[in-house]
Design a protein around this motif. Structure first.
Motif, PDB file in Angstrom:
ATOM      1  N   VAL A 102       0.869  -1.181   0.000  1.00 28.49           N
ATOM      2  CA  VAL A 102       0.000   0.000   0.000  1.00 28.49           C
ATOM      3  C   VAL A 102       0.902   1.226   0.000  1.00 28.49           C
ATOM      4  N   THR A 103       0.750   2.069  -1.008  1.00 30.15           N
ATOM      5  CA  THR A 103       1.639   3.218  -1.195  1.00 30.15           C
ATOM      6  C   THR A 103       0.819   4.498  -1.226  1.00 30.15           C
ATOM      7  N   ALA A 104       1.315   5.527  -0.556  1.00 27.93           N
ATOM      8  CA  ALA A 104       0.619   6.827  -0.551  1.00 27.93           C
ATOM      9  C   ALA A 104       1.551   7.931  -1.004  1.00 27.93           C
ATOM     10  N   ARG A 105       0.952   8.931  -1.647  1.00 24.37           N
ATOM     11  CA  ARG A 105       1.720  10.101  -2.049  1.00 24.37           C
ATOM     12  C   ARG A 105       0.831  11.335  -2.006  1.00 24.37           C
ATOM     13  N   LEU A 106       1.475  12.488  -1.967  1.00 27.91           N
ATOM     14  CA  LEU A 106       0.731  13.759  -1.916  1.00 27.91           C
ATOM     15  C   LEU A 106       0.231  14.126  -3.306  1.00 27.91           C
ATOM     16  N   GLN A 107      -1.039  14.557  -3.351  1.00 28.87           N
ATOM     17  CA  GLN A 107      -1.587  15.051  -4.619  1.00 28.87           C
ATOM     18  C   GLN A 107      -1.591  16.571  -4.636  1.00 28.87           C
ATOM     19  N   LEU A 108      -2.054  17.168  -3.520  1.00 33.16           N
ATOM     20  CA  LEU A 108      -2.235  18.621  -3.465  1.00 33.16           C
ATOM     21  C   LEU A 108      -2.142  19.089  -2.021  1.00 33.16           C
ATOM     22  N   ASP A 109      -1.402  20.158  -1.797  1.00 35.19           N
ATOM     23  CA  ASP A 109      -1.288  20.727  -0.447  1.00 35.19           C
ATOM     24  C   ASP A 109      -1.670  22.191  -0.551  1.00 35.19           C
ATOM     25  N   ARG A 110      -2.893  22.502  -0.056  1.00 39.07           N
ATOM     26  CA  ARG A 110      -3.351  23.887  -0.192  1.00 39.07           C
ATOM     27  C   ARG A 110      -3.993  24.351   1.114  1.00 39.07           C
ATOM     28  N   GLY A 111      -3.363  25.300   1.769  1.00 36.94           N
ATOM     29  CA  GLY A 111      -3.900  25.847   3.011  1.00 36.94           C
ATOM     30  C   GLY A 111      -4.045  24.786   4.076  1.00 36.94           C
ATOM     31  N   ARG A 112      -5.231  24.709   4.674  1.00 38.41           N
ATOM     32  CA  ARG A 112      -5.470  23.743   5.756  1.00 38.41           C
ATOM     33  C   ARG A 112      -5.730  22.341   5.223  1.00 38.41           C
ATOM     34  N   MET A 113      -5.914  22.212   3.908  1.00 41.08           N
ATOM     35  CA  MET A 113      -6.335  20.940   3.322  1.00 41.08           C
ATOM     36  C   MET A 113      -5.197  20.299   2.513  1.00 41.08           C
ATOM     37  N   ALA A 114      -5.005  19.000   2.715  1.00 42.07           N
ATOM     38  CA  ALA A 114      -4.072  18.245   1.874  1.00 42.07           C
ATOM     39  C   ALA A 114      -4.835  17.091   1.236  1.00 42.07           C
ATOM     40  N   THR A 115      -4.591  16.860  -0.047  1.00 41.94           N
ATOM     41  CA  THR A 115      -5.213  15.733  -0.743  1.00 41.94           C
ATOM     42  C   THR A 115      -4.130  14.706  -1.047  1.00 41.94           C
ATOM     43  N   LEU A 116      -4.390  13.463  -0.638  1.00 48.90           N
ATOM     44  CA  LEU A 116      -3.426  12.384  -0.883  1.00 48.90           C
ATOM     45  C   LEU A 116      -4.070  11.290  -1.697  1.00 48.90           C
ATOM     46  N   GLU A 117      -3.222  10.493  -2.343  1.00 44.65           N
ATOM     47  CA  GLU A 117      -3.726   9.341  -3.085  1.00 44.65           C
ATOM     48  C   GLU A 117      -2.978   8.103  -2.613  1.00 44.65           C
ATOM     49  N   ALA A 118      -3.657   6.969  -2.707  1.00 42.34           N
ATOM     50  CA  ALA A 118      -3.033   5.707  -2.313  1.00 42.34           C
ATOM     51  C   ALA A 118      -3.352   4.654  -3.349  1.00 42.34           C
ATOM     52  N   ASP A 119      -2.455   3.681  -3.484  1.00 47.95           N
ATOM     53  CA  ASP A 119      -2.814   2.529  -4.297  1.00 47.95           C
ATOM     54  C   ASP A 119      -2.332   1.247  -3.640  1.00 47.95           C
ATOM     55  N   VAL A 120      -2.971   0.157  -4.041  1.00 47.73           N
ATOM     56  CA  VAL A 120      -2.668  -1.158  -3.481  1.00 47.73           C
ATOM     57  C   VAL A 120      -2.308  -2.082  -4.628  1.00 47.73           C
ATOM     58  N   THR A 121      -1.168  -2.763  -4.493  1.00 50.82           N
ATOM     59  CA  THR A 121      -0.747  -3.695  -5.546  1.00 50.82           C
ATOM     60  C   THR A 121      -0.430  -5.062  -4.945  1.00 50.82           C
ATOM     61  N   LEU A 122      -0.606  -6.081  -5.765  1.00 53.10           N
ATOM     62  CA  LEU A 122      -0.193  -7.434  -5.389  1.00 53.10           C
ATOM     63  C   LEU A 122       1.301  -7.583  -5.697  1.00 53.10           C
ATOM     64  N   ALA A 123       1.871  -8.714  -5.292  1.00 57.26           N
ATOM     65  CA  ALA A 123       3.306  -8.930  -5.477  1.00 57.26           C
ATOM     66  C   ALA A 123       3.719  -8.863  -6.950  1.00 57.26           C
ATOM     67  N   ASP A 124       2.814  -9.236  -7.861  1.00 54.76           N
ATOM     68  CA  ASP A 124       3.161  -9.201  -9.293  1.00 54.76           C
ATOM     69  C   ASP A 124       2.926  -7.826  -9.918  1.00 54.76           C
ATOM     70  N   GLY A 125       2.569  -6.836  -9.090  1.00 57.60           N
ATOM     71  CA  GLY A 125       2.398  -5.469  -9.584  1.00 57.60           C
ATOM     72  C   GLY A 125       0.971  -5.123  -9.983  1.00 57.60           C
ATOM     73  N   THR A 126       0.062  -6.091  -9.962  1.00 56.42           N
ATOM     74  CA  THR A 126      -1.332  -5.822 -10.320  1.00 56.42           C
ATOM     75  C   THR A 126      -1.946  -4.831  -9.339  1.00 56.42           C
TER      76      THR A 126
END
Ligand SMILES: CCCCCCCCCCCC(=O)SCCNC(=O)CCNC(=O)[C@H](O)C(C)(C)COP(=O)(O)OP(=O)(O)OC[C@H]1O[C@@H](n2cnc3c(N)ncnc32)[C@H](O)[C@@H]1OP(=O)(O)O
Length: 159
Positions: A102-126
């Motif tokens: 499970v990997t997360a990264r920042l999408q947008l950081d604006r004022g009091r609000m931050a938007t992040l995205e995450a994705d989940v992959t299996l061992a084969d990258g799916t």
């Protein structure tokens, strides 16, 4: 900006009862969340007790882990914040017994609000799931005390 680790120091893991990352929660997931460059990630292998549908990991649990890793992206960078909104897309079932990343990264950081995205992959990258969530920055997160929600800048740690 102070966070719980600054305040509680070495006692943090003793006090932290977080269902997802607390080492001291007997029924918790005890996630080990790591930071690398501009991402935050963890690995998890769902067991039978993490099932929803037969032999498939529970979707709510998957969202919990994505939320946690996104939140840690912020907290680990000294930005205490609380989840206020999250949208999850379940792309493929996650089989019980198969490790996920499970990997997360920042999408947008604006004022009091931050938007992040995450994705989940299996061992084969799916890719099996993804999510986008909004976090409101708080002084040190929030605590519920005596059934009341307060900003913990008003409350001192007990020990
Ligand atoms: C290393 C240690 C690890 C430690 C790691 C710890 C990991 C953390 C755990 C994982 C994360 C969680 O589970 S957190 C738990 C679940 N989440 C919660 O319990 C949060 C519940 N929500 C709240 O208590 C409240 O919403 C607050 C305190 C967060 C914010 O309330 P507030 O301060 O009154 O702010 P409010 O006025 O409502 O909103 C501020 C501004 O944001 C806007 N806003 C609010 N929500 C939204 C939204 N969804 N989308 C767009 N905009 C929004 C408002 O319109 C407003 O804009 P404007 O009018 O200013 O323009």
């Amino acid at each position: 900006m102070q966070n719980y680790q600054d305040v509680y120091g070495d006692k943090w893991q003793e006090i932290n009862k977080c269902f997802a990352c607390g080492r001291n929660n007997p029924i918790g997931l005890k996630l080990d969340i790591k930071h690398k460059d501009d991402i935050c990630y963890t690995t998890f292998t769902p067991k039978t007790e993490h099932s929803g549908w037969l032999n498939v990991m529970h979707g709510g649990l998957l969202s919990t882990i994505m939320d946690e890793v996104m939140a840690h992206w912020l907290w680990g960078r000294g930005i205490p914040a609380m989840t206020v909104e999250m949208t999850t897309r379940y792309l493929k079932p996650v089989p019980i017994g198969e490790p996920i990343v499970v990997t997360a990264r920042l999408q947008l950081d604006r004022g009091r609000m931050a938007t992040l995205e995450a994705d989940v992959t299996l061992a084969d990258g799916t890719q099996v799931a993804r999510a986008v969530a909004k976090y409101i920055k708080t002084e040190r997160g929030l605590q519920i005390e005596s059934g009341r929600s307060v900003t913990d800048t008003e409350a001192e740690p007990e020990e």
